[in-house]
Design a protein around this motif. Structure first.
Motif, short mmCIF file in Angstrom:
data_model
loop_
_atom_site.label_atom_id
_atom_site.label_comp_id
_atom_site.label_asym_id
_atom_site.label_seq_id
_atom_site.Cartn_x
_atom_site.Cartn_y
_atom_site.Cartn_z
N LYS A 15 -9.79 -8.97 8.94
CA LYS A 15 -8.85 -8.85 7.83
C LYS A 15 -8.01 -7.60 8.05
CE LYS A 15 -12.01 -10.83 4.44
NZ LYS A 15 -12.77 -10.53 3.22
N LEU A 16 -6.71 -7.75 7.92
CA LEU A 16 -5.82 -6.61 8.02
C LEU A 16 -5.17 -6.37 6.68
CD1 LEU A 16 -4.43 -4.43 9.72
CD2 LEU A 16 -2.62 -6.10 10.20
N THR A 26 -6.54 -12.28 9.24
CA THR A 26 -5.98 -12.66 7.95
C THR A 26 -5.28 -11.44 7.37
OG1 THR A 26 -7.79 -14.21 7.59
CG2 THR A 26 -6.52 -13.55 5.66
N LEU A 27 -4.04 -11.62 6.95
CA LEU A 27 -3.31 -10.53 6.31
C LEU A 27 -3.65 -10.48 4.82
CD1 LEU A 27 0.29 -10.67 7.80
CD2 LEU A 27 -1.41 -8.90 8.12
N ILE A 28 -4.04 -9.30 4.39
CA ILE A 28 -4.30 -9.07 2.97
C ILE A 28 -3.23 -8.09 2.51
CG2 ILE A 28 -5.96 -8.29 1.24
CD1 ILE A 28 -7.02 -10.64 2.94
N PRO A 29 -2.29 -8.56 1.69
CA PRO A 29 -1.20 -7.66 1.27
C PRO A 29 -1.68 -6.60 0.28
CG PRO A 29 -0.97 -9.80 0.23
CD PRO A 29 -2.13 -9.90 1.16
N VAL A 30 -1.19 -5.38 0.50
CA VAL A 30 -1.44 -4.26 -0.42
C VAL A 30 -0.06 -3.74 -0.80
CG1 VAL A 30 -2.48 -1.98 -0.69
CG2 VAL A 30 -3.61 -3.69 0.74
N ASN A 31 0.36 -3.99 -2.03
CA ASN A 31 1.70 -3.61 -2.46
C ASN A 31 1.71 -2.14 -2.87
OD1 ASN A 31 4.19 -3.26 -3.70
ND2 ASN A 31 4.25 -5.40 -4.36
N LEU A 32 2.34 -1.32 -2.03
CA LEU A 32 2.38 0.11 -2.30
C LEU A 32 3.29 0.42 -3.49
CD1 LEU A 32 2.61 1.50 1.34
CD2 LEU A 32 0.59 0.95 -0.01
N LEU A 33 4.31 -0.39 -3.72
CA LEU A 33 5.21 -0.14 -4.85
C LEU A 33 4.52 -0.38 -6.19
CD1 LEU A 33 8.51 -1.71 -3.49
CD2 LEU A 33 7.82 0.69 -3.50
N LYS A 34 3.49 -1.20 -6.18
CA LYS A 34 2.72 -1.46 -7.41
C LYS A 34 1.44 -0.62 -7.46
CE LYS A 34 4.42 -6.14 -8.03
NZ LYS A 34 4.05 -7.57 -8.12
N ASN A 35 1.32 0.34 -6.53
CA ASN A 35 0.16 1.24 -6.44
C ASN A 35 -1.16 0.51 -6.25
OD1 ASN A 35 1.51 3.74 -6.57
ND2 ASN A 35 1.78 3.48 -8.77
N GLU A 36 -1.13 -0.63 -5.59
CA GLU A 36 -2.38 -1.37 -5.34
C GLU A 36 -3.32 -0.59 -4.44
OE1 GLU A 36 -1.19 -5.22 -3.92
OE2 GLU A 36 -0.60 -5.89 -5.91
N GLN A 37 -2.79 0.35 -3.66
CA GLN A 37 -3.62 1.15 -2.76
C GLN A 37 -4.50 2.13 -3.51
OE1 GLN A 37 -0.45 1.67 -3.35
NE2 GLN A 37 0.07 3.83 -3.19
N THR A 38 -4.23 2.33 -4.80
CA THR A 38 -5.05 3.27 -5.59
C THR A 38 -6.13 2.56 -6.40
OG1 THR A 38 -3.50 3.19 -7.45
CG2 THR A 38 -3.12 4.89 -5.78
N LEU A 94 -4.53 4.45 2.23
CA LEU A 94 -3.43 4.23 3.17
C LEU A 94 -3.54 2.86 3.82
CD1 LEU A 94 -3.57 7.70 4.97
CD2 LEU A 94 -2.05 7.02 3.10
N VAL A 95 -2.42 2.35 4.28
CA VAL A 95 -2.41 1.13 5.09
C VAL A 95 -1.92 1.51 6.48
CG1 VAL A 95 -2.05 -0.48 3.19
CG2 VAL A 95 -0.07 0.49 4.31
N PRO A 96 -2.34 0.83 7.49
CA PRO A 96 -3.20 -0.34 7.51
C PRO A 96 -4.68 0.02 7.50
CG PRO A 96 -2.52 0.14 9.74
CD PRO A 96 -1.85 1.15 8.84
N CYS A 97 -5.46 -1.00 7.21
CA CYS A 97 -6.92 -0.90 7.29
C CYS A 97 -7.40 -2.22 7.86
CB CYS A 97 -7.51 -0.64 5.91
SG CYS A 97 -9.31 -0.52 5.90
#
Length: 72
Positions: A2-3, A27-39, A51-54
């Motif tokens: 998974k990326l 498999t790409l797993i989207p992380v939307n930085l504009l919606k702060n999903e990374q937090t 941070l992305v990528p992981c």
């Protein structure tokens, strides 16, 4: 594999290119930085820096930072 990735991230883009060139199934797993999903805790449990990528390998290992992922 998974990326966890963001489409505008140049570091994540590098990893996507490498995986595709090597024909590594992922498999790409989207992380939307504009919606702060990374937090969100669901992501920071995998990547504490947020941070992305992981990259999550098949055996459950988590690799962060594009350079480390590319070396792997």
């Amino acid at each position: 594999m998974k990326l966890y990735s963001y489409h505008r991230s140049s570091a994540a883009y590098r990893v996507r290119i490498a995986l595709n060139l090597k024909n590594i199934s992922h498999t790409l797993i989207p992380v939307n930085l504009l919606k702060n999903e990374q937090t969100q805790s669901s992501y920071t449990n995998k990547q504490p820096q947020g941070l992305v990528p992981c990259l999550e390998t098949k055996d459950g290992r988590l690799l962060a930072q594009s350079g480390a992922i590319l070396q792997y």
